[in-house]
Design a protein around this motif. Structure first.
Motif, PDB file in Angstrom:
ATOM      1  N   UNK A  37       0.828  -1.206   0.000  1.00 37.15           N
ATOM      2  CA  UNK A  37       0.000   0.000   0.000  1.00 37.15           C
ATOM      3  C   UNK A  37       0.863   1.257   0.000  1.00 37.15           C
ATOM      4  N   UNK A  38       2.057   1.155   0.579  1.00 36.55           N
ATOM      5  CA  UNK A  38       2.953   2.303   0.610  1.00 36.55           C
ATOM      6  C   UNK A  38       4.147   2.118  -0.325  1.00 36.55           C
ATOM      7  N   UNK A  39       3.922   1.356  -1.403  1.00 35.17           N
ATOM      8  CA  UNK A  39       4.884   1.199  -2.501  1.00 35.17           C
ATOM      9  C   UNK A  39       6.216   0.621  -2.052  1.00 35.17           C
ATOM     10  N   UNK A  40       6.172  -0.228  -1.036  1.00 32.41           N
ATOM     11  CA  UNK A  40       7.392  -0.912  -0.609  1.00 32.41           C
ATOM     12  C   UNK A  40       7.659  -2.142  -1.444  1.00 32.41           C
ATOM     13  N   UNK A  58      13.653   1.538  -3.417  1.00 27.42           N
ATOM     14  CA  UNK A  58      14.268   0.717  -4.459  1.00 27.42           C
ATOM     15  C   UNK A  58      13.293  -0.424  -4.782  1.00 27.42           C
ATOM     16  N   UNK A  59      13.232  -0.844  -6.048  1.00 25.24           N
ATOM     17  CA  UNK A  59      14.003  -0.362  -7.191  1.00 25.24           C
ATOM     18  C   UNK A  59      13.533   0.977  -7.756  1.00 25.24           C
ATOM     19  N   UNK A  60      12.328   1.430  -7.385  1.00 26.94           N
ATOM     20  CA  UNK A  60      11.864   2.740  -7.823  1.00 26.94           C
ATOM     21  C   UNK A  60      12.225   3.768  -6.761  1.00 26.94           C
ATOM     22  N   UNK A  61      13.002   4.803  -7.094  1.00 23.00           N
ATOM     23  CA  UNK A  61      13.391   5.801  -6.089  1.00 23.00           C
ATOM     24  C   UNK A  61      12.160   6.504  -5.512  1.00 23.00           C
ATOM     25  N   UNK A  62      12.234   6.820  -4.180  1.00 22.19           N
ATOM     26  CA  UNK A  62      11.154   7.516  -3.494  1.00 22.19           C
ATOM     27  C   UNK A  62      11.772   8.604  -2.614  1.00 22.19           C
ATOM     28  N   UNK A  63      11.335   9.821  -2.806  1.00 27.94           N
ATOM     29  CA  UNK A  63      11.865  10.912  -1.990  1.00 27.94           C
ATOM     30  C   UNK A  63      11.469  10.765  -0.524  1.00 27.94           C
ATOM     31  N   UNK A  64      10.302  10.176  -0.263  1.00 30.28           N
ATOM     32  CA  UNK A  64       9.790  10.031   1.107  1.00 30.28           C
ATOM     33  C   UNK A  64       9.838   8.578   1.570  1.00 30.28           C
ATOM     34  N   UNK A  65      10.894   7.846   1.204  1.00 29.96           N
ATOM     35  CA  UNK A  65      10.966   6.420   1.526  1.00 29.96           C
ATOM     36  C   UNK A  65      10.936   6.160   3.032  1.00 29.96           C
ATOM     37  N   UNK A  66      11.531   7.035   3.835  1.00 32.38           N
ATOM     38  CA  UNK A  66      11.547   6.822   5.284  1.00 32.38           C
ATOM     39  C   UNK A  66      10.140   6.940   5.864  1.00 32.38           C
ATOM     40  N   UNK A  67       9.414   7.986   5.479  1.00 30.13           N
ATOM     41  CA  UNK A  67       8.050   8.169   5.990  1.00 30.13           C
ATOM     42  C   UNK A  67       7.147   7.029   5.543  1.00 30.13           C
ATOM     43  N   UNK A 107      23.268  -1.353  -1.524  1.00 29.01           N
ATOM     44  CA  UNK A 107      23.302  -1.870  -2.887  1.00 29.01           C
ATOM     45  C   UNK A 107      22.039  -2.700  -3.096  1.00 29.01           C
ATOM     46  N   UNK A 108      21.246  -2.330  -4.104  1.00 32.30           N
ATOM     47  CA  UNK A 108      19.985  -3.013  -4.380  1.00 32.30           C
ATOM     48  C   UNK A 108      19.981  -3.515  -5.814  1.00 32.30           C
ATOM     49  N   UNK A 109      19.492  -4.730  -6.013  1.00 35.45           N
ATOM     50  CA  UNK A 109      19.422  -5.298  -7.361  1.00 35.45           C
ATOM     51  C   UNK A 109      19.338  -6.801  -7.299  1.00 35.45           C
ATOM     52  N   UNK A 122      18.024 -13.254  -6.840  1.00 30.61           N
ATOM     53  CA  UNK A 122      16.808 -12.632  -6.329  1.00 30.61           C
ATOM     54  C   UNK A 122      17.082 -11.167  -6.072  1.00 30.61           C
ATOM     55  N   UNK A 123      16.010 -10.389  -6.122  1.00 32.79           N
ATOM     56  CA  UNK A 123      16.156  -8.973  -5.820  1.00 32.79           C
ATOM     57  C   UNK A 123      16.295  -8.808  -4.311  1.00 32.79           C
ATOM     58  N   UNK A 124      17.327  -8.078  -3.866  1.00 32.03           N
ATOM     59  CA  UNK A 124      17.554  -7.870  -2.439  1.00 32.03           C
ATOM     60  C   UNK A 124      18.395  -6.624  -2.238  1.00 32.03           C
ATOM     61  N   UNK A 125      18.618  -6.275  -0.968  1.00 29.08           N
ATOM     62  CA  UNK A 125      19.455  -5.137  -0.609  1.00 29.08           C
ATOM     63  C   UNK A 125      20.577  -5.628   0.292  1.00 29.08           C
ATOM     64  N   UNK A 126      21.738  -5.017   0.141  1.00 26.22           N
ATOM     65  CA  UNK A 126      22.923  -5.397   0.919  1.00 26.22           C
ATOM     66  C   UNK A 126      23.580  -4.124   1.430  1.00 26.22           C
ATOM     67  N   UNK A 127      23.982  -4.144   2.704  1.00 27.20           N
ATOM     68  CA  UNK A 127      24.680  -2.990   3.255  1.00 27.20           C
ATOM     69  C   UNK A 127      24.493  -2.890   4.759  1.00 27.20           C
TER      70      UNK A 127
END
Length: 583
Positions: A437-440, A456-465, A503-505, A514-519
């Motif tokens: 619902x919140x584009x996660x 990610x993968x689509x950038x979001x200016x308000x990703x934290x909120x 790093x996302x991809x 698989x698509x994932x994030x690392x860091x």
């Protein structure tokens, strides 16, 4: 450079090794008939699942059974933990390097595939070569395919064919629009009169609608042309927009010796493409390049036709035919048919490309739908430019969310496995709905937990909120679900959130990505969930707090040194969203 010839008694395929090609063919029996499929991608998955590259609907074949993958030394098959195993030449293997002619059995042996390397320089490419221009090129007549395309909705015959204007290096018998000063073209023979245009176009229509592979479609078009026109040899090639590169894609011959090449005038081929005209060339032996070609000498080629594959202002390539029959030469009717085939084939090429693009987008959409909401998936599909839909790993500013159902281990011990799975599925369904619902992006399920990423993968200016909003909604959905723990108490959840670079991809091994994030941002979010948050709480890191403090009411907690970290961090307990936007 002369193509390498097989040794005496040796076929071309017998001298091919896996290093020679990035393409292979699998031949198998389907309902008692042999079927073949060629693959050009670096990884091919075999199994019962409809999403596999080759779907094998047999009970002893696992849903994701095996994969064939290309490396710098050739092709390797790997069993993907299938139930009944993968066999190469009757020997069960975990991984095995393949060679031309190997027999691959999936499962109990009812499904057997023959592995064949497709030569990088295929015979059709060796058959066709282009000679330089010559002053002896004899172009007898031409047909403008632009006009023909306009007229194909009505009569097949365009207006009186034009004569090609004389130009340096080429001889033309007659001026444009005037009858040829040479001998009259013979009346159509009984062979020509017997041609059924309805049957011809019906067959071409079937080819264009039923062919899944572009090369296969071009080969079938050429088969129809050879069947309906009095030709002994032919080929279809594709070209770039400026005709700088002309690549043969299909070749056919009646009586061509093995390994012998087909030579045509490069100037005529380029002229057909440049001027968008179908061209008929008479007296091929008088052409210097034709005269030097061994095929012209041995087969006594008398005439040739060449038509561009033209549609909607663009030339995709050309179709070429020649004949050695002096008593049944090409006539105007033949050139018209060839020009019409060129137009129809160009439409088919466009359709094949569109089908390929649609299939690619469907496959990408199906894969990405596991991770993201349909709205986000549409944005991702529109932006991906890799041929196989792979999302290349890149650094992004993201917010990572870890959620874990507390007390679930005790719940699993006190209830039947089927009941535990039912509880998990219901809880995960609600949590996924809140994330989407919140584009996660749903990274993965972790036992009784969830890892999600925002930004990610689509950038979001308000990703934290958005991550905090999703966490609040997840807690709300879990409370409304009335799921209970081992003692009958409401099931509760701990959530940790952190923001920063990652790093996302698509990340993983060549066999599976698989698509994932690392860091480090991921590690901190995990520690906040497991070491700081209590059941029912949402705890965020300082970076997340700074990004959304104006929208989210928080309570600072004591600084803590998280496991594996050198410095202490100050976490924050989320109280509520200041604007009460939770749906």
């Amino acid at each position: 450079m002369e193509p390498q010839r097989p040794a005496p008694g040796q076929t071309r395929h017998e001298q091919v090794t896996a290093q020679d090609s990035s393409t292979f063919r699998l031949t198998y029996y389907l309902r008692g008939r042999p079927e073949s499929k060629e693959f050009r991608q670096p990884r091919v998955v075999l199994g019962r699942n409809p999403d596999c590259d080759l779907t094998v609907t047999a009970q002893d074949v696992s849903r994701i059974h095996a994969a064939i993958e290309c490396d710098r030394d050739g092709w390797v098959i790997a069993d993907l933990n299938s139930r009944y195993g993968t066999f190469v030449n009757q020997r069960r293997v975990a991984t095995q390097r393949l060679k031309h002619g190997d027999q691959i059995a999936l499962g109990g042996g009812a499904t057997v595939l023959q592995f064949e390397v497709v030569p990088a320089s295929s015979p059709k490419e060796e058959w066709v070569s282009f000679g330089a221009g010559s002053e002896n090129d004899k172009i007898r007549m031409t047909i403008g395919v632009e006009e023909l395309e306009r007229l194909m909705g009505g009569s097949l015959r365009p207006r009186k064919p034009e004569k090609k204007a004389a130009s340096p290096g080429e001889e033309v018998e007659g001026r444009r629009g005037e009858p040829s000063s040479g001998p009259e073209a013979p009346e159509p023979s009984l062979h020509h009169a017997a041609i059924s245009l309805v049957s011809l176009f019906q067959q071409i229509g079937e080819v264009l609608l039923t062919s899944d592979d572009l090369d296969d479609m071009l080969g079938k078009v050429l088969d129809v042309a050879m069947r309906y026109l009095p030709a002994h040899r032919g080929f279809i090639c594709l070209c770039d927009e400026k005709a700088e590169s002309i690549s043969p894609k299909a070749a056919r011959s009646k009586g061509l010796a093995e390994g012998e090449s087909m030579t045509i005038s490069q100037s005529i081929a380029r002229e057909a493409i440049r001027s968008k005209q179908a061209i008929l060339v008479e007296n091929a032996p008088a052409d210097r390049r034709f005269a030097l070609a061994s095929s012209v000498l041995t087969m006594a080629i008398r005439a040739a036709m060449c038509a561009p594959l033209y549609h909607a202002g663009r030339v995709e390539g050309l179709i070429y035919l020649d004949t050695r029959d002096a008593d049944n030469p090409f006539a105007l009717r033949d050139l018209e048919l060839l020009a019409a085939l060129g137009v129809l084939t160009a439409v088919g090429i466009l359709q094949a490309r569109l089908r390929g693009e649609v299939s690619r987008e469907k496959a990408v959409f199906a894969r990405l739908s596991r991770y993201s909401s349909p709205r986000v998936v549409e944005q991702i599909v529109a932006s991906i430019d890799t041929p196989d839909g792979t999302m290349l790993a890149a650094q992004r500013e993201v917010t990572v969310l870890f959620a874990d159902l507390s007390g679930f281990t005790s719940l699993a011990e006190s209830r039947e496995p089927a009941e535990v799975v039912a509880v998990l599925n219901r809880a995960f369904g609600d949590l996924t709905r809140a994330i989407f619902q919140y584009d996660g992006t749903l990274d993965k399920f972790l036992g009784d937990g969830v890892l999600a990423v925002f930004g990610a993968p689509v950038p979001q200016a308000d990703h934290a909120e958005k991550a905090v909003l999703a966490a609040l909604l997840m807690q709300q959905f879990l409370g409304e679900s009335r799921l209970t723990g081992p003692g009958g108490e409401p099931l509760r959840m701990r959530i940790g959130i952190n923001s920063g670079p990652a790093v996302a991809g698509d990340i993983g091994s060549p066999m599976r990505k698989d698509y994932t994030v690392v860091g480090d941002v991921v590690n901190v979010a995990s520690r906040l969930q497991s070491s700081v948050a209590s059941p029912g709480q949402i705890v965020i890191g300082p970076a997340t707090y700074e990004l959304c403090k104006n929208a989210v009411e928080c309570e600072p907690l004591e600084e803590i040194r998280l496991k594996g970290k050198q410095q202490s961090v100050r976490p924050y307990l989320v109280i509520r969203h200041r604007f009460d936007t939770i749906a």
